[in-house]
Design a protein around this motif. Sequence first.
Motif, short mmCIF file in Angstrom:
data_model
loop_
_atom_site.label_atom_id
_atom_site.label_comp_id
_atom_site.label_asym_id
_atom_site.label_seq_id
_atom_site.Cartn_x
_atom_site.Cartn_y
_atom_site.Cartn_z
N ARG A 388 42.27 10.43 36.98
CA ARG A 388 42.28 8.97 36.82
C ARG A 388 43.66 8.50 36.36
NH1 ARG A 388 36.58 9.48 35.91
NH2 ARG A 388 36.80 10.11 33.75
N LYS A 389 44.41 9.47 35.78
CA LYS A 389 45.74 9.12 35.26
C LYS A 389 46.88 9.54 36.18
CE LYS A 389 44.12 10.72 31.23
NZ LYS A 389 44.17 11.70 30.20
N VAL A 390 46.68 10.62 36.92
CA VAL A 390 47.76 11.13 37.76
C VAL A 390 47.25 11.38 39.18
CG1 VAL A 390 48.98 12.22 35.84
CG2 VAL A 390 47.26 13.53 37.11
N ASP A 391 48.21 11.44 40.13
CA ASP A 391 47.83 11.70 41.52
C ASP A 391 47.55 13.18 41.76
OD1 ASP A 391 48.32 9.00 42.77
OD2 ASP A 391 50.28 9.35 41.82
N LEU A 392 48.43 13.99 41.21
CA LEU A 392 48.29 15.43 41.38
C LEU A 392 48.61 16.11 40.06
CD1 LEU A 392 50.28 15.88 44.76
CD2 LEU A 392 47.80 15.76 44.51
N ILE A 393 48.28 17.40 40.01
CA ILE A 393 48.61 18.19 38.82
C ILE A 393 49.39 19.41 39.31
CG2 ILE A 393 47.62 19.63 36.97
CD1 ILE A 393 45.21 17.69 36.98
N ILE A 394 50.39 19.86 38.53
CA ILE A 394 51.09 21.08 38.94
C ILE A 394 51.09 22.12 37.84
CG2 ILE A 394 52.64 20.22 40.74
CD1 ILE A 394 54.80 19.99 38.56
N SER A 395 51.20 23.36 38.29
CA SER A 395 51.32 24.49 37.36
C SER A 395 51.96 25.64 38.12
CB SER A 395 49.93 24.92 36.88
OG SER A 395 49.28 25.69 37.86
N PRO A 396 52.41 26.67 37.40
CA PRO A 396 52.78 27.89 38.12
C PRO A 396 51.53 28.40 38.84
CG PRO A 396 53.36 28.04 35.77
CD PRO A 396 52.51 26.84 35.94
N THR A 397 51.68 29.03 40.00
CA THR A 397 50.51 29.61 40.65
C THR A 397 50.07 30.85 39.89
OG1 THR A 397 51.38 28.85 42.76
CG2 THR A 397 49.59 30.46 42.85
N SER A 398 51.05 31.66 39.51
CA SER A 398 50.75 32.87 38.76
C SER A 398 51.59 32.86 37.48
CB SER A 398 51.11 34.11 39.59
OG SER A 398 51.19 35.24 38.75
N PRO A 399 51.03 33.33 36.39
CA PRO A 399 51.82 33.35 35.15
C PRO A 399 52.88 34.45 35.15
CG PRO A 399 49.66 34.30 34.75
CD PRO A 399 49.65 33.81 36.18
N VAL A 400 52.77 35.37 36.11
CA VAL A 400 53.70 36.52 36.11
C VAL A 400 54.31 36.72 37.49
CG1 VAL A 400 52.42 37.70 34.29
CG2 VAL A 400 51.87 38.17 36.68
N LEU A 401 55.37 37.52 37.53
CA LEU A 401 55.99 37.92 38.79
C LEU A 401 55.13 39.03 39.42
CD1 LEU A 401 59.71 38.13 37.63
CD2 LEU A 401 58.77 36.53 39.32
N PRO A 402 55.31 39.27 40.71
CA PRO A 402 54.58 40.38 41.32
C PRO A 402 54.80 41.66 40.50
CG PRO A 402 55.75 39.13 43.00
CD PRO A 402 56.18 38.58 41.68
N PHE A 403 53.68 42.31 40.17
CA PHE A 403 53.80 43.49 39.30
C PHE A 403 53.75 44.76 40.14
CE2 PHE A 403 49.62 41.53 39.31
CZ PHE A 403 48.78 42.55 39.74
N ARG A 404 53.99 45.89 39.43
CA ARG A 404 54.06 47.16 40.16
C ARG A 404 52.68 47.68 40.51
NH1 ARG A 404 59.06 49.18 40.16
NH2 ARG A 404 60.49 48.05 38.81
N LEU A 405 52.60 48.37 41.64
CA LEU A 405 51.35 49.03 42.02
C LEU A 405 50.92 49.93 40.87
CD1 LEU A 405 52.62 49.77 45.54
CD2 LEU A 405 50.27 48.98 45.21
N GLY A 406 49.64 49.86 40.51
CA GLY A 406 49.12 50.72 39.45
C GLY A 406 49.32 50.17 38.06
N GLU A 407 50.15 49.13 37.94
CA GLU A 407 50.51 48.63 36.60
C GLU A 407 49.31 48.05 35.84
OE1 GLU A 407 54.07 46.16 36.75
OE2 GLU A 407 53.41 45.14 34.91
N ARG A 408 48.42 47.39 36.57
CA ARG A 408 47.31 46.72 35.89
C ARG A 408 45.93 47.22 36.31
NH1 ARG A 408 48.62 41.21 33.80
NH2 ARG A 408 50.88 41.09 33.78
N ILE A 409 45.91 48.09 37.31
CA ILE A 409 44.63 48.45 37.92
C ILE A 409 43.68 49.15 36.95
CG2 ILE A 409 45.35 50.70 38.91
CD1 ILE A 409 43.37 48.08 40.88
N GLU A 410 44.24 49.83 35.95
CA GLU A 410 43.38 50.56 35.01
C GLU A 410 42.79 49.64 33.94
OE1 GLU A 410 42.43 53.54 35.59
OE2 GLU A 410 43.84 53.74 37.27
#
Lengths: 483, 482
Positions: A388-410
């Motif tokens: 009601r106040k703004v037309d659109l909203i923006i934000s980063p899509t991801s809070p982080v850069l592409p991470f390494r394979l295996g870095e977060r999977i565990e």
Amino acid sequence: MGIIKEIHNLYLKKEITVREVIEKYLKNIENWEPHVHAFLTVNLDYIEREIKRVEGLKFNEDLTLYGIPVAIKDNILTEGLLTTCASKILANFIPPYDAEVIRRLKEKGAIIIGKTNLDEFAMGSSTENSAFGPTKNPWDLERVPGGSSGGSAVAIATGESPLALGSDTGGSIRQPASFTGVIGLKPTYGLVSRYGLVAFASSLDQIGPFARKVEDLAIILQVIAGYDPKDSTSLPYSPPNYLDSLGKSVKGWKIGIPKEMWERGVEDSVLEVLDSALKVLRDLGVELIEISLPTVEYALPTYYLIATSEASSNLARYDGIHYGYRNKNQKDLISLYKVSRGEGFGSEVKRRIILGTYALSAGYYDAYYLKATKVRTLIRQDFESAFRKVDLIISPTSPVLPFRLGERIEDPLKMYLIDILTIPVNLAGIPAISVPAGFKDNLPIGLQFMGPFFSEDKLLQISYAFQKLMDFSEKYPNTVEGL
Amino acid sequence: MYLPVIGLEVHAQLLTKSKMFCSCSTDHENAPPNTLVCPICMGMPGVLPVPNKKAIELLIKTALALNCEISPFSKFDRKNYFYPDLPKGYQISQYDLPLARGGYVEFEVDSEIKRVRLKRIHLEEDTGKLLHVGEGDRLAEAEYSLVDLNRCGIPLMEIVTEPDIHSPKEARLFLQELRKILRYLEVSSGDMEKGSLRCDANVSVMTEKGILGIRTEIKNVNSFYSLEKALEYEIERQINLLKEGKEVIQETRHWDEKKQITVTLRGKEEAEDYRYFPEPDIPPIIISKEILEEIKKTIPPLPLQRKLLLQNTLFLSPIESEIITSEKELCEFFDECLKLYNNPKNLSNWITVELMSYLNDQKLNFRDLNIEPKRFVKIIEMVDKNEITRPVGKEILRKYLDTKEDPEKIVEKEGLKTVSDLDFLKEIVKRVIDGNERAVLDYLKGKKNVINFLVGQVMKETKGRASLDLVKNLLEEELNKR
């Protein structure tokens, strides 16, 4: 000029044939696939049939995707073409029908060039959860492309395909778009038919397109958007002509910057790159206004209750009885169920089925599922009052850069946190787009625009204006020598 | 004393052309297995359900006829469980917001009107069918089982009663009345033997202290007779347990049709947690007042109303009224005939005696007949006018029903008009008396009943074309001369 227009001009001048265009893209696929593994299936017999089918059509301006290859996420059903959901349980599944979006693409002359990799049943944020091996980020082959539509995003980033479809349940289009430097749109819930999309979380899933250029995105969105009587949740809404909004000024638009989505957990490098993006927006005459979305901090737990609950039910049909993987050595029904499902599903899928089953169980339903649906309503209302106040909203899509394979999977929680800025959009049912906004150490960073229901035209309009000033569509990764 | 407390859950397939959530045909009776299926009812990946509007309308029609309250806002829910006849792994049903609540069914028990209240009526989809191969008729005992999904997705209406039923007979009469109502409303074929009407029973016994007992649920009741038998057995079993000082265990029991007993199917601990939650693929259902008004107009008078009307305004006997209203088509036939023939008592007699005996002999239902009121009434009128005798009338009715030939033409063609030539009849009477010396002697000795035998002989000679009374009079006259 968009890629579609470029190819169509060549068709009109008879400088190139459909077959030659497809062959050019198949060559790109051949070159890139050993390094990135974006595709699960590229079936040359199928493509041959498709080429012949399209050659039989007479090119006219109504065939807006005539002779244009489209890569399809492998959770969207294609008649006669293997559709696996990157799961062992559907490893041999050949669908008996086309998804509604596929029907529409074909009707407009598109050619399905292949099926792209994903996290199994679209559950994940890195495409590492594929039963057939991960997809790699073409900007750094040691890193993930994001997910779950990692394969589709990479196919665009590498130029293996000019267009692709993905599905977005909690960010699965936008986040890989951001990680690979392409544009990805999650439409309003109900704008695009889900008929033939393998359901993960029915109330959140939405099919959407990937492209390098906004014009191309607008054209493919036009084809797939609009009411489908086969999907009761699709809305009786006639989309406007999306190309019409491109090139119009965005001067005077009010854009909200929700402090909750820019402060906590967003890496400095991301903020740094997006700072210059904000400057571009100001140059476009946009007014940036700080706003607050107080309930978005509850989005993640809310999402993981609703999405897993629905998934636990949606994935019950893969039971080894009617189709799909079955362990044939079982003597009784219960063992057949347990062993077939136990062996057929990967660990992340099983984790979510168990979570969802628990959340829906007698005695827990009120505290988990029901409460989550209430919080969901609050989040939606939060967005409504912001719009009601703004037309659109923006934000980063991801809070982080592409991470390494295996870095977060565990660490599932660490992985789930990646989607913290994209999930609120799915809970609210609103559309959002991720547009490339810059690079840090040769890794792409996306900017997310969110709008009210059915504001796809506005999202395309601002993305187009933005891309005019910050154009990365000609920038290709050069991690593989000789390409 | 122990008072049985019974509640029923009735499932009725709705008479729609297509299935609940897809366009497959519901005409599964003679279809080869797995021929009336599509990706949707087979639960393929990616499919979505689209609710059948007609099914919702038929349920509302039923609910309005049964005095239920229709929910203006309703929704579908998923009932999650694994079984091979359920390809999605969940059944789309309704949980906390059924389309209808409350209401009641009235029916007669020993000439008294009894009312059973309803809890709710909701809409769901039917499951497929399993064919067990090998020993036994249950999955656990089978060598292997085959799945047929033709039935899967057929719209099913579940009607749940309050525990207002207090005897097996009442339960049977309730279900029979309900079936009659469903047929009058043309919402379900109600064939129990074909499985289009199914029933589970919850039963407990109340002790003298008026405390509700622990209940069991009986499944696999496939006929009205089985329902009554299963309940009789189960009530006796529970009473015996209580008499022995034992407890009834809350469980689901299976009615074994062969052995005529109930056996444990699963206990309370094994009871499934169905994890109901709102079906995310279907938006909530909003029922407008206008739709309700439209549907209301399509509801005909119900069988009990019709029956009481026949008794109270046309003075038919309860039995006659019951027979005439047993089928909607028969009741309408009666109405049509009555417009042409204003003697309800006689009309009713012809229907309940002559027509019914034909149906019984031929093992037919009235709705299987193609009978024209005009022709039927003509036969009665011919008898009334003594143009033909009643036995001949009966004969002509049968011939008409067999051949659909015009009754008047049958009479003409076969020369069946009543013989009114007195001299001709007297001659036959004389011949019969002369030819049956023994009988005549017995009669003259005082065995007056013998006259019936002689009447029969005369009728045989005239092929039934003579008036009974007249023949009897002529015989008596002639005998008294001897």
